[in-house]
Every structure is written in C-alpha cells, then in structure tokens.
Design a protein around this motif. Structure first.
Motif, PDB file in Angstrom:
ATOM      1  N   VAL A  82      -3.919   1.052  -6.021  1.00 39.44           N
ATOM      2  CA  VAL A  82      -2.833   0.785  -6.078  1.00 39.44           C
ATOM      3  C   VAL A  82      -2.157  -0.426  -6.326  1.00 39.44           C
ATOM      4  O   VAL A  82      -2.455  -2.268  -5.887  1.00 39.44           O
ATOM      5  CB  VAL A  82      -2.138   1.029  -4.567  1.00 39.44           C
ATOM      6  CG1 VAL A  82      -1.283   0.438  -4.146  1.00 39.44           C
ATOM      7  CG2 VAL A  82      -3.064   2.294  -4.046  1.00 39.44           C
TER       8      VAL A  82
ATOM      9  N   VAL B 219      -1.862   3.092 -10.258  1.00 37.03           N
ATOM     10  CA  VAL B 219      -0.195   3.152  -9.477  1.00 37.03           C
ATOM     11  C   VAL B 219      -0.054   2.111  -9.545  1.00 37.03           C
ATOM     12  O   VAL B 219      -0.277   0.876  -8.951  1.00 37.03           O
ATOM     13  CB  VAL B 219      -0.204   3.520  -8.342  1.00 37.03           C
ATOM     14  CG1 VAL B 219       1.623   3.814  -7.429  1.00 37.03           C
ATOM     15  CG2 VAL B 219      -1.075   5.574  -7.909  1.00 37.03           C
TER      16      VAL B 219
ATOM     17  N   ARG C 195       0.990  -1.186  -0.428  1.00 39.34           N
ATOM     18  CA  ARG C 195      -0.087   0.746   0.238  1.00 39.34           C
ATOM     19  C   ARG C 195       1.368   0.983  -0.112  1.00 39.34           C
ATOM     20  O   ARG C 195       2.505   1.091   0.012  1.00 39.34           O
ATOM     21  CB  ARG C 195      -0.988   0.092   1.358  1.00 39.34           C
ATOM     22  CG  ARG C 195      -2.047  -1.276   1.225  1.00 39.34           C
ATOM     23  CD  ARG C 195      -2.717  -0.901   2.669  1.00 39.34           C
ATOM     24  NE  ARG C 195      -3.688  -1.963   2.741  1.00 39.34           N
ATOM     25  CZ  ARG C 195      -5.235  -1.841   1.988  1.00 39.34           C
ATOM     26  NH1 ARG C 195      -5.200  -0.626   0.956  1.00 39.34           N
ATOM     27  NH2 ARG C 195      -6.152  -2.867   1.773  1.00 39.34           N
ATOM     28  N   LEU C 196      -0.300   2.116  -0.533  1.00 42.93           N
ATOM     29  CA  LEU C 196       0.688   4.170  -0.267  1.00 42.93           C
ATOM     30  C   LEU C 196       0.153   3.830   0.947  1.00 42.93           C
ATOM     31  O   LEU C 196      -0.439   3.851   1.398  1.00 42.93           O
ATOM     32  CB  LEU C 196       0.707   4.511  -1.078  1.00 42.93           C
ATOM     33  CG  LEU C 196       1.354   4.061  -2.730  1.00 42.93           C
ATOM     34  CD1 LEU C 196       0.924   4.678  -4.086  1.00 42.93           C
ATOM     35  CD2 LEU C 196       2.259   3.993  -2.375  1.00 42.93           C
TER      36      LEU C 196
ATOM     37  N   VAL D 236      -3.322  11.423  -6.694  1.00 40.67           N
ATOM     38  CA  VAL D 236      -2.268  10.792  -5.457  1.00 40.67           C
ATOM     39  C   VAL D 236      -0.638  11.684  -5.643  1.00 40.67           C
ATOM     40  O   VAL D 236      -1.430  12.821  -6.613  1.00 40.67           O
ATOM     41  CB  VAL D 236      -1.491   9.568  -6.706  1.00 40.67           C
ATOM     42  CG1 VAL D 236      -2.953   8.721  -6.712  1.00 40.67           C
ATOM     43  CG2 VAL D 236      -0.715  10.060  -8.194  1.00 40.67           C
TER      44      VAL D 236
ATOM     45  N   ILE E 212      -1.037   8.894  -1.527  1.00 43.01           N
ATOM     46  CA  ILE E 212      -2.705   8.911  -1.950  1.00 43.01           C
ATOM     47  C   ILE E 212      -3.110  10.384  -1.131  1.00 43.01           C
ATOM     48  O   ILE E 212      -2.718  10.685   0.031  1.00 43.01           O
ATOM     49  CB  ILE E 212      -3.523   7.521  -1.966  1.00 43.01           C
ATOM     50  CG1 ILE E 212      -2.990   6.886  -1.316  1.00 43.01           C
ATOM     51  CG2 ILE E 212      -5.290   8.316  -1.693  1.00 43.01           C
ATOM     52  CD1 ILE E 212      -3.661   5.292  -1.646  1.00 43.01           C
TER      53      ILE E 212
ATOM     54  N   VAL F 233      -8.527   5.867  -6.529  1.00 42.37           N
ATOM     55  CA  VAL F 233      -6.342   5.384  -7.071  1.00 42.37           C
ATOM     56  C   VAL F 233      -7.167   4.360  -7.096  1.00 42.37           C
ATOM     57  O   VAL F 233      -6.772   3.469  -5.984  1.00 42.37           O
ATOM     58  CB  VAL F 233      -6.311   5.904  -6.141  1.00 42.37           C
ATOM     59  CG1 VAL F 233      -4.737   5.613  -6.147  1.00 42.37           C
ATOM     60  CG2 VAL F 233      -6.038   7.776  -6.407  1.00 42.37           C
TER      61      VAL F 233
ATOM     62  N   ILE G 179       0.998  -2.416  -6.687  1.00 46.59           N
ATOM     63  CA  ILE G 179       2.289  -2.113  -6.795  1.00 46.59           C
ATOM     64  C   ILE G 179       2.850  -3.846  -6.186  1.00 46.59           C
ATOM     65  O   ILE G 179       4.522  -3.404  -5.918  1.00 46.59           O
ATOM     66  CB  ILE G 179       3.055  -0.808  -5.985  1.00 46.59           C
ATOM     67  CG1 ILE G 179       2.677  -0.503  -4.230  1.00 46.59           C
ATOM     68  CG2 ILE G 179       2.883   0.569  -6.432  1.00 46.59           C
ATOM     69  CD1 ILE G 179       2.663   0.068  -3.257  1.00 46.59           C
TER      70      ILE G 179
ATOM     71  N   GLY H  18      -7.760   4.870  -1.172  1.00 48.07           N
ATOM     72  CA  GLY H  18      -7.356   4.125  -2.168  1.00 48.07           C
ATOM     73  C   GLY H  18      -7.970   2.784  -2.282  1.00 48.07           C
ATOM     74  O   GLY H  18      -7.801   2.499  -1.229  1.00 48.07           O
TER      75      GLY H  18
ATOM     76  N   VAL I 123      -6.960  -1.679  -3.580  1.00 46.09           N
ATOM     77  CA  VAL I 123      -5.927  -2.349  -3.775  1.00 46.09           C
ATOM     78  C   VAL I 123      -7.154  -3.854  -4.231  1.00 46.09           C
ATOM     79  O   VAL I 123      -8.168  -3.536  -3.487  1.00 46.09           O
ATOM     80  CB  VAL I 123      -5.589  -3.026  -2.555  1.00 46.09           C
ATOM     81  CG1 VAL I 123      -4.346  -2.043  -2.474  1.00 46.09           C
ATOM     82  CG2 VAL I 123      -6.384  -3.306  -1.170  1.00 46.09           C
TER      83      VAL I 123
END
Length: 381
Positions: free
Chosen positions: A226, A144, A113-114, A211, A206, A224, A228, A119, A121
C-alpha cells in the motif's frame, strides 16, 4: 536557553541536533526517536534495500561514535505522546516527562493504510526488509498507488522477477504533480517492463488473496504493498493548542509557537519563495529545514525565512528523474530539451507565466543546474 529537545531522530531531527552543536549551543540536548535504530536514511528503502543490493547497516546516517560526540541525551525506542507548551514539557510513552526551553518537532509521517488485514507499507527499514523477504521470481505483487514510492517499488519488484499489478485511482499517474504528458511517459516505462498498470481504479480493502476494488472486482495477489500517501505524526500535539492541519503549521521561519519550531515531513510552513504553505516529504528538505529551524531557534532575533527550492529524485528501472521547484499548481508545461518519446527530456513548469519548477528524465543532473539557479534568483512571491 539551557534545555533543547528535538522530537524525531531521522534526517530532520539529526540535522537540527548537529546544527545546534555546530552553532555553539553547549547545554542539554535531548534527541527522542520512536524507532530503536540509530538515525538512518530512508530513500534507499524503496531502492537498494528492497532490491537486496545494500545491507541495512549501510543506511546509518552517523556512527555511534559520531552521535556520542554530540553529547546527546539520546532516547530511542520511545515516542512522544503529549506536549504542554505552558509548562514546556514533552510527555513520553514510557511515562517520563522531558522539560525544555526550546523544542524542535521532527516527528515525520506514517503511511496511510487500507481496510482489511495484511498488506505491506514502506516507511521503516523493518518494512523494507519484511517485504524483501517475500519478493521472489514468480510472486505476484499488487502495488496500490502509482506515485513515486509505488512506482519505485514496482520497478524493483519487476527487476526481482515478480509479476506486478500497479493500481492507481487517477486516470494518469502523477499527473497532479508533473502534468499529464510527463505522467503518461513515466507510466509507459512500467507497461514496457511488463507491469500490469490499471488506472482509474479505487482499491477499498485488502483481502486474503489480494485486494478488492470499489466496483466489487477482486485483484488476486500473493503480496500487497500500500503506497497511497502518508499522514503527519501530529496526534501527540492535539491537546497542546498548537496549530495542526495536515502537519504542524509554522510561519516562514519554521516557527509554530514561541521557542517551538518544526522541520521535515511533519512541518507545514509558509514558503515565501512561492507564496504558499507547503509540506514537503523529500529527504533534502528534511535536512535543510532541520538546519534552518535550529538556527532560528537559537537566534530568533536574527532569524531567516526558510525559502528553499525543493528538490527530489526517483530511480525507476534505468530511468533517473530529478526535479527542482514546486511543481504542484502549475498551469503550463514545456519540453525545452530532448524528446518525451525517448524518455530523455527536460520539462519546465510555470504558473501565471512564472517559472516554478523543472524536471529532467534520462539526463545528467548538471542539465538542471542553470534552471535551479534561475529558480533561486527569482524574486519571492
């Protein structure tokens, strides 16, 4: 061995449980899963479920009757929080302890996660359904990470009429896995479908309206996602003394310790076919390693090394991608069939002159069969 516990009730854990019964094990078999749902398939989450083409019920890997026939002590909606290998006990979040003679760890991974609030996932069915509710024509979605998961979700969102900005820190998405030339070709499909693809940008957080990038710039978005990468679910093993380093470390038999094996996304094992330790987050590998780990647990004296040729696939727009082998670490890529510009090609990957993988895009799966056979018949490293 009268008590076997499988921790993780997704594809790898289910495969292990079914293999144990099929191999003749008829004693106590406990299957523990953190999610409340019956075991289900994950690849369609970023495809058919996100696109609204399938109902969630279609994901089920087995019916309740089929699971009942396995005579499981099925414990869903509870997570493992600790392991004592000396006492051979798995500790659960509800305070109970489950003793075992043999253990298979199949706890999978969770998304990275950010920083910041909000956001999405995409790992569980609830994640996919929640994001699907937010995607509508005109909604601006920031994705992202332009790996396979992010790319698939971007393609689905465009198909739903969303505006999509795809943010990737690498200069060429997927270049580390498929090479720069192939990575550029796959990325071009997104720009041609109207995706705002931005490479070489690092997202740091975020925000309430999108972002924030490393340079201070903000990218606005209604939603958003994510994508990543992931982290193996090994925290519950930290005090166990078992070797953990980006996964549960195992030998070529998928064995982490006496009578303790691992399978699926959480397992980092030595693949003798390639001579390296690897951790594979692919659906087919999960099922195959679950089977192998169960057999090796039951028959340790006659155990067989788990030496697969990994396989994965991806659907993006009308482009279907299939690959066999371990493409990372290759030093040469050759287009042996088709044309990159037409996105209809077959690429072979070699390391030190040795064939290590093959990828096809826009071609039927049968085009890879002779190459898969070549990978299977090569001598192990």
């Amino acid at each position: 061995m009268r008590r076997i516990v499988v921790v993780g009730a997704s594809a790898a854990g289910l495969s292990a449980a079914e293999t144990l019964r099929r191999e003749g094990y008829d004693a106590s078999l406990t299957l523990i899963g953190e999610e409340i749902e019956l075991p289900y398939d994950r690849p369609p989450l970023s495809k058919q479920i996100l696109a609204g083409e399938w109902a969630a019920e279609r994901l089920a890997l087995r019916t309740l009757d089929q699971l009942t026939a396995l005579r499981l002590d099925l414990r869903l909606g509870v997570r493992a929080v600790g392991l004592d290998p000396a006492a051979r006990i798995v500790r659960l979040g509800d305070g109970t302890e489950v003793p075992y003679d043999g253990l298979i760890v199949a706890t999978g991974v969770r998304p990275r996660r950010l920083a910041g609030d909000g956001g999405h996932v995409l790992r569980r069915v609830t994640d996919a359904l929640a994001l699907r509710e937010r995607l509508a024509p005109g909604v601006r979605l920031a994705v992202v990470g332009a790996g396979f998961l992010g790319a698939e979700c971007a393609a689905v969102a465009r198909g739903l009429g969303c505006e999509v900005v795809l943010l990737e820190p690498a200069p060429v998405p997927l270049a580390h896995a498929v090479g720069e030339r192939v990575g550029r070709v796959l990325s071009a499909a997104h720009t041609e479908h109207g995706v705002d693809l931005r490479t070489g940008v690092a997202v740091t957080a975020i925000t309430g309206d999108g972002v924030q990038l490393a340079g201070g710039e903000r990218v606005t978005a209604d939603e958003v996602l994510v994508a990543i990468g992931s982290r193996p679910n090994t925290e519950w093993l930290e005090s166990s003394g078992l070797p953990v380093d980006d996964g549960l470390i195992c030998d070529e038999y998928s064995r982490a310790a006496p009578d303790v094996y691992a399978a699926g996304d959480v397992a980092r094992w030595h693949n003798p076919r390639y001579g390296v330790a690897m951790r594979i987050e692919h659906r087919t590998n999960a099922a195959e390693q679950g089977l192998a780990a169960a057999r090796n647990l039951l028959h340790p004296g006659a155990g067989k090394p788990f030496a697969p040729v990994p396989y994965f696939w991806s659907d993006q727009y009308d482009l279907k991608i299939h690959a066999y082998g371990y493409l990372r670490g290759h030093d040469t890529v050759e287009i042996t069939e088709g044309d990159l510009g037409e996105r209809r090609f077959l690429a072979t990957y070699r390391r030190a002159g040795r064939l290590v993988g093959v990828l096809a895009a826009g071609l039927p799966p049968k085009a890879l069969r002779p190459w898969r056979q070549a990978l299977l018949t090569q001598e192990e490293s």
